[in-house]
Motif scaffolding. Sequence first.
Motif, PDB file in Angstrom:
ATOM      1  N   LYS A  28       0.819  -1.221   0.000  1.00  0.00           N
ATOM      2  CA  LYS A  28       0.000   0.000   0.000  1.00  0.00           C
ATOM      3  C   LYS A  28       0.845   1.260   0.000  1.00  0.00           C
ATOM      4  CE  LYS A  28      -3.767  -2.082   2.608  1.00  0.00           C
ATOM      5  NZ  LYS A  28      -4.508  -2.020   3.864  1.00  0.00           N
ATOM      6  N   ASN A  29       1.953   1.242   0.724  1.00  0.00           N
ATOM      7  CA  ASN A  29       2.792   2.439   0.860  1.00  0.00           C
ATOM      8  C   ASN A  29       4.247   2.038   1.049  1.00  0.00           C
ATOM      9  OD1 ASN A  29       0.726   4.663   1.102  1.00  0.00           O
ATOM     10  ND2 ASN A  29       0.050   3.309   2.749  1.00  0.00           N
ATOM     11  N   ILE A  30       5.095   2.669   0.266  1.00  0.00           N
ATOM     12  CA  ILE A  30       6.533   2.501   0.447  1.00  0.00           C
ATOM     13  C   ILE A  30       7.187   3.819   0.033  1.00  0.00           C
ATOM     14  CG2 ILE A  30       6.854   1.458  -1.835  1.00  0.00           C
ATOM     15  CD1 ILE A  30       9.065  -0.322  -0.538  1.00  0.00           C
ATOM     16  N   LYS A  31       8.099   4.291   0.873  1.00  0.00           N
ATOM     17  CA  LYS A  31       8.780   5.551   0.587  1.00  0.00           C
ATOM     18  C   LYS A  31       9.912   5.278  -0.394  1.00  0.00           C
ATOM     19  CE  LYS A  31      10.658   7.734   4.053  1.00  0.00           C
ATOM     20  NZ  LYS A  31      11.050   8.668   5.120  1.00  0.00           N
ATOM     21  N   VAL A  32       9.975   6.097  -1.456  1.00  0.00           N
ATOM     22  CA  VAL A  32      10.996   5.913  -2.474  1.00  0.00           C
ATOM     23  C   VAL A  32      11.897   7.126  -2.556  1.00  0.00           C
ATOM     24  CG1 VAL A  32       9.516   4.413  -3.865  1.00  0.00           C
ATOM     25  CG2 VAL A  32       9.636   6.835  -4.411  1.00  0.00           C
ATOM     26  N   LYS A  33      13.129   6.861  -2.926  1.00  0.00           N
ATOM     27  CA  LYS A  33      14.049   7.932  -3.285  1.00  0.00           C
ATOM     28  C   LYS A  33      14.010   8.025  -4.796  1.00  0.00           C
ATOM     29  CE  LYS A  33      18.851   9.406  -3.173  1.00  0.00           C
ATOM     30  NZ  LYS A  33      20.226   9.011  -2.844  1.00  0.00           N
ATOM     31  N   VAL A  34      13.714   9.200  -5.291  1.00  0.00           N
ATOM     32  CA  VAL A  34      13.721   9.443  -6.731  1.00  0.00           C
ATOM     33  C   VAL A  34      15.184   9.645  -7.121  1.00  0.00           C
ATOM     34  CG1 VAL A  34      12.945  10.984  -8.550  1.00  0.00           C
ATOM     35  CG2 VAL A  34      11.384  10.391  -6.676  1.00  0.00           C
ATOM     36  N   ASP A  35      15.695   8.740  -7.942  1.00  0.00           N
ATOM     37  CA  ASP A  35      17.129   8.694  -8.204  1.00  0.00           C
ATOM     38  C   ASP A  35      17.407   8.739  -9.707  1.00  0.00           C
ATOM     39  OD1 ASP A  35      19.841   8.242  -8.303  1.00  0.00           O
ATOM     40  OD2 ASP A  35      19.805   6.473  -7.012  1.00  0.00           O
ATOM     41  N   THR A  36      17.693   9.937 -10.217  1.00  0.00           N
ATOM     42  CA  THR A  36      17.973  10.079 -11.639  1.00  0.00           C
ATOM     43  C   THR A  36      19.336   9.491 -12.010  1.00  0.00           C
ATOM     44  OG1 THR A  36      18.882  12.294 -11.355  1.00  0.00           O
ATOM     45  CG2 THR A  36      16.526  12.127 -11.859  1.00  0.00           C
ATOM     46  N   GLY A  37      20.142   9.159 -11.028  1.00  0.00           N
ATOM     47  CA  GLY A  37      21.426   8.518 -11.288  1.00  0.00           C
ATOM     48  C   GLY A  37      21.299   7.017 -11.506  1.00  0.00           C
ATOM     49  N   PRO A  65       8.421  -2.934   3.827  1.00  0.00           N
ATOM     50  CA  PRO A  65       8.038  -1.708   3.126  1.00  0.00           C
ATOM     51  C   PRO A  65       8.263  -0.421   3.922  1.00  0.00           C
ATOM     52  CG  PRO A  65       6.100  -2.978   3.726  1.00  0.00           C
ATOM     53  CD  PRO A  65       7.288  -3.783   4.114  1.00  0.00           C
ATOM     54  N   ILE A  66       8.298  -0.512   5.231  1.00  0.00           N
ATOM     55  CA  ILE A  66       8.426   0.681   6.063  1.00  0.00           C
ATOM     56  C   ILE A  66       9.787   0.675   6.756  1.00  0.00           C
ATOM     57  CG2 ILE A  66       7.418   2.018   7.959  1.00  0.00           C
ATOM     58  CD1 ILE A  66       5.640   1.809   5.429  1.00  0.00           C
ATOM     59  N   GLN A  67      10.527   1.777   6.610  1.00  0.00           N
ATOM     60  CA  GLN A  67      11.833   1.905   7.253  1.00  0.00           C
ATOM     61  C   GLN A  67      11.703   1.765   8.759  1.00  0.00           C
ATOM     62  OE1 GLN A  67      12.629   5.479   4.262  1.00  0.00           O
ATOM     63  NE2 GLN A  67      13.852   5.616   6.076  1.00  0.00           N
ATOM     64  N   ARG A 124      13.760   2.053   1.039  1.00  0.00           N
ATOM     65  CA  ARG A 124      13.481   0.671   0.656  1.00  0.00           C
ATOM     66  C   ARG A 124      13.294   0.511  -0.850  1.00  0.00           C
ATOM     67  NH1 ARG A 124      15.822  -1.593   4.508  1.00  0.00           N
ATOM     68  NH2 ARG A 124      14.810  -1.547   6.531  1.00  0.00           N
ATOM     69  N   MET A 125      13.176   1.650  -1.557  1.00  0.00           N
ATOM     70  CA  MET A 125      12.998   1.577  -3.000  1.00  0.00           C
ATOM     71  C   MET A 125      13.595   2.805  -3.660  1.00  0.00           C
ATOM     72  SD  MET A 125       9.445   1.018  -5.068  1.00  0.00           S
ATOM     73  CE  MET A 125       9.317   1.514  -6.774  1.00  0.00           C
ATOM     74  N   LEU A 126      14.189   2.592  -4.840  1.00  0.00           N
ATOM     75  CA  LEU A 126      14.648   3.679  -5.692  1.00  0.00           C
ATOM     76  C   LEU A 126      13.734   3.729  -6.901  1.00  0.00           C
ATOM     77  CD1 LEU A 126      18.535   3.190  -5.962  1.00  0.00           C
ATOM     78  CD2 LEU A 126      17.276   4.720  -4.448  1.00  0.00           C
ATOM     79  N   LEU A 127      13.353   4.927  -7.297  1.00  0.00           N
ATOM     80  CA  LEU A 127      12.602   5.123  -8.527  1.00  0.00           C
ATOM     81  C   LEU A 127      13.571   5.731  -9.526  1.00  0.00           C
ATOM     82  CD1 LEU A 127       9.725   4.651  -9.514  1.00  0.00           C
ATOM     83  CD2 LEU A 127       9.209   7.015  -8.918  1.00  0.00           C
ATOM     84  N   GLY A 128      13.964   4.945 -10.514  1.00  0.00           N
ATOM     85  CA  GLY A 128      15.025   5.339 -11.440  1.00  0.00           C
ATOM     86  C   GLY A 128      14.544   6.066 -12.686  1.00  0.00           C
ATOM     87  N   ARG A 129      15.520   6.418 -13.533  1.00  0.00           N
ATOM     88  CA  ARG A 129      15.269   7.228 -14.733  1.00  0.00           C
ATOM     89  C   ARG A 129      14.244   6.636 -15.683  1.00  0.00           C
ATOM     90  NH1 ARG A 129      20.852   7.236 -15.065  1.00  0.00           N
ATOM     91  NH2 ARG A 129      20.831   5.926 -16.919  1.00  0.00           N
TER      92      ARG A 129
END
Length: 155
Positions: A28-37, A65-67, A124-129
């Motif tokens: 339902k919910n997971i915090k992501v780091k938006v990572d253009t690298g 899913p939760i830190q 817990r998750m990266l959102l990539g390019r």
Amino acid sequence: MTDVNSPVEPLPCVGWREWVALPELGIKNIKVKVDTGARTSALHTFAMEFFERDGEEWVRIGVHPIQKSDREWFTEARVIDKRVVRDSGGHEELRPVIETQVCLGDYQFRAELTLTSRDNMKFRMLLGRKALENRFLVDSQGSYMQSVRPSADAQ
């Protein structure tokens, strides 16, 4: 060449961190780091068990899913590929790749996720390019521009 006077729908902005849902995985919910690298998105898994279903390779995964939480979630997904990925430290790792629906605020799209242990990472998750491409612009100073922190009972 694009005419600068022609109307173009602007892309929505995301911040450097956001909350997403992965409904096909039951998350339902997971915090992501938006990572253009990062070219491909990555999901933290603390357990992986490969198996065959209908002649295709699948994986059963355990996710936190939760830190800073012991909460565990187990789910299954079809493996669409295995790729060598180089992490930020330059180490190469062969990772399974799955494809799933991602919900970010009012937006839904499909994205490929590599599966790996991110125990020592803050997110817990990266959102990539590739997931961001032609969908979003990134405001490197912004946070939670398309999402809000879920309530404790929604996590």
